[in-house]
Design a protein around this motif. Structure first.
Motif, PDB file in Angstrom:
ATOM      1  N   PHE A  57      24.217  -1.622 -36.445  1.00  0.00           N
ATOM      2  CA  PHE A  57      24.780  -2.364 -37.566  1.00  0.00           C
ATOM      3  C   PHE A  57      24.914  -3.846 -37.242  1.00  0.00           C
ATOM      4  O   PHE A  57      24.881  -4.242 -36.071  1.00  0.00           O
ATOM      5  N   ASN A  58      25.074  -4.681 -38.295  1.00  0.00           N
ATOM      6  CA  ASN A  58      25.070  -6.137 -38.150  1.00  0.00           C
ATOM      7  C   ASN A  58      26.194  -6.661 -37.262  1.00  0.00           C
ATOM      8  O   ASN A  58      26.074  -7.727 -36.690  1.00  0.00           O
ATOM      9  N   GLU A  59      27.293  -5.924 -37.108  1.00  0.00           N
ATOM     10  CA  GLU A  59      28.361  -6.416 -36.250  1.00  0.00           C
ATOM     11  C   GLU A  59      28.209  -5.912 -34.816  1.00  0.00           C
ATOM     12  O   GLU A  59      29.049  -6.166 -33.972  1.00  0.00           O
ATOM     13  N   GLY A  60      27.081  -5.208 -34.512  1.00  0.00           N
ATOM     14  CA  GLY A  60      26.782  -4.797 -33.146  1.00  0.00           C
ATOM     15  C   GLY A  60      27.076  -3.349 -32.827  1.00  0.00           C
ATOM     16  O   GLY A  60      26.675  -2.856 -31.780  1.00  0.00           O
ATOM     17  N   SER A  61      27.778  -2.650 -33.704  1.00  0.00           N
ATOM     18  CA  SER A  61      28.093  -1.250 -33.412  1.00  0.00           C
ATOM     19  C   SER A  61      26.855  -0.378 -33.623  1.00  0.00           C
ATOM     20  O   SER A  61      25.909  -0.759 -34.322  1.00  0.00           O
ATOM     21  N   LYS A  62      26.877   0.795 -32.982  1.00  0.00           N
ATOM     22  CA  LYS A  62      25.791   1.764 -33.119  1.00  0.00           C
ATOM     23  C   LYS A  62      26.401   3.110 -33.469  1.00  0.00           C
ATOM     24  O   LYS A  62      27.510   3.425 -33.055  1.00  0.00           O
ATOM     25  N   LYS A  63      25.657   3.892 -34.247  1.00  0.00           N
ATOM     26  CA  LYS A  63      26.162   5.195 -34.674  1.00  0.00           C
ATOM     27  C   LYS A  63      24.983   6.147 -34.823  1.00  0.00           C
ATOM     28  O   LYS A  63      23.902   5.744 -35.245  1.00  0.00           O
ATOM     29  N   MET A  64      25.208   7.393 -34.459  1.00  0.00           N
ATOM     30  CA  MET A  64      24.199   8.416 -34.675  1.00  0.00           C
ATOM     31  C   MET A  64      24.390   8.959 -36.082  1.00  0.00           C
ATOM     32  O   MET A  64      25.450   9.476 -36.431  1.00  0.00           O
ATOM     33  N   ASN A  65      23.365   8.807 -36.930  1.00  0.00           N
ATOM     34  CA  ASN A  65      23.412   9.290 -38.311  1.00  0.00           C
ATOM     35  C   ASN A  65      22.502  10.493 -38.457  1.00  0.00           C
ATOM     36  O   ASN A  65      21.436  10.551 -37.840  1.00  0.00           O
ATOM     37  N   PRO A  66      22.888  11.440 -39.308  1.00  0.00           N
ATOM     38  CA  PRO A  66      22.035  12.615 -39.510  1.00  0.00           C
ATOM     39  C   PRO A  66      20.744  12.233 -40.239  1.00  0.00           C
ATOM     40  O   PRO A  66      20.724  11.321 -41.063  1.00  0.00           O
ATOM     41  N   VAL A  67      19.673  12.978 -39.923  1.00  0.00           N
ATOM     42  CA  VAL A  67      18.384  12.794 -40.582  1.00  0.00           C
ATOM     43  C   VAL A  67      18.258  13.895 -41.631  1.00  0.00           C
ATOM     44  O   VAL A  67      18.533  15.062 -41.344  1.00  0.00           O
ATOM     45  N   VAL A  68      17.891  13.523 -42.839  1.00  0.00           N
ATOM     46  CA  VAL A  68      17.681  14.492 -43.916  1.00  0.00           C
ATOM     47  C   VAL A  68      16.179  14.695 -44.055  1.00  0.00           C
ATOM     48  O   VAL A  68      15.443  13.750 -44.324  1.00  0.00           O
ATOM     49  N   TRP A  69      15.734  15.931 -43.844  1.00  0.00           N
ATOM     50  CA  TRP A  69      14.303  16.225 -43.930  1.00  0.00           C
ATOM     51  C   TRP A  69      13.994  16.881 -45.233  1.00  0.00           C
ATOM     52  O   TRP A  69      14.671  17.616 -45.805  1.00  0.00           O
TER      53      TRP A  69
END
Length: 97
Positions: free
Chosen positions: A85-97
């Motif tokens: 993200f633009n403020e530097g944080s990172k997150k694992m997001n689910p992938v929708v197939w």
């Protein structure tokens, strides 16, 4: 800066962009304030913090590697992807197939 007539804004918006016109006005007023300084106020008004919450925006999504098949086989697709993200944080997001 408001005391010297450089800005009329009362709230601080550190995450907002600036147009070329706003920046040119800011430079012109800054230059004029250097030539004709105004005496500082004995009791300057405090700058109120911006009440608008910062909403992170995704700026990079981890690339998924290409899948190659040679025979019929069970495929394990990734369930999550890392988003920065633009403020530097990172997150694992689910992938929708």
């Amino acid at each position: 800066m408001s005391e010297n007539g450089i800005t009329t804004e009362t709230l601080f918006h550190p995450t907002e962009g600036t147009t070329r016109g706003q920046f040119a006005t800011f430079l012109m007023r800054s230059h004029n304030a250097l030539k004709n300084p105004i005496a500082p106020s004995p009791n300057p008004d405090p700058i109120e913090p911006d009440p608008t919450p910062v909403i992170p925006k995704a700026v990079f999504v981890e690339e998924l590697l290409p899948l190659h098949f040679t025979t019929i086989q069970l495929v394990q697709l990734p369930q999550t992807v890392e988003v920065t993200f633009n403020e530097g944080s990172k997150k694992m997001n689910p992938v929708v197939w």
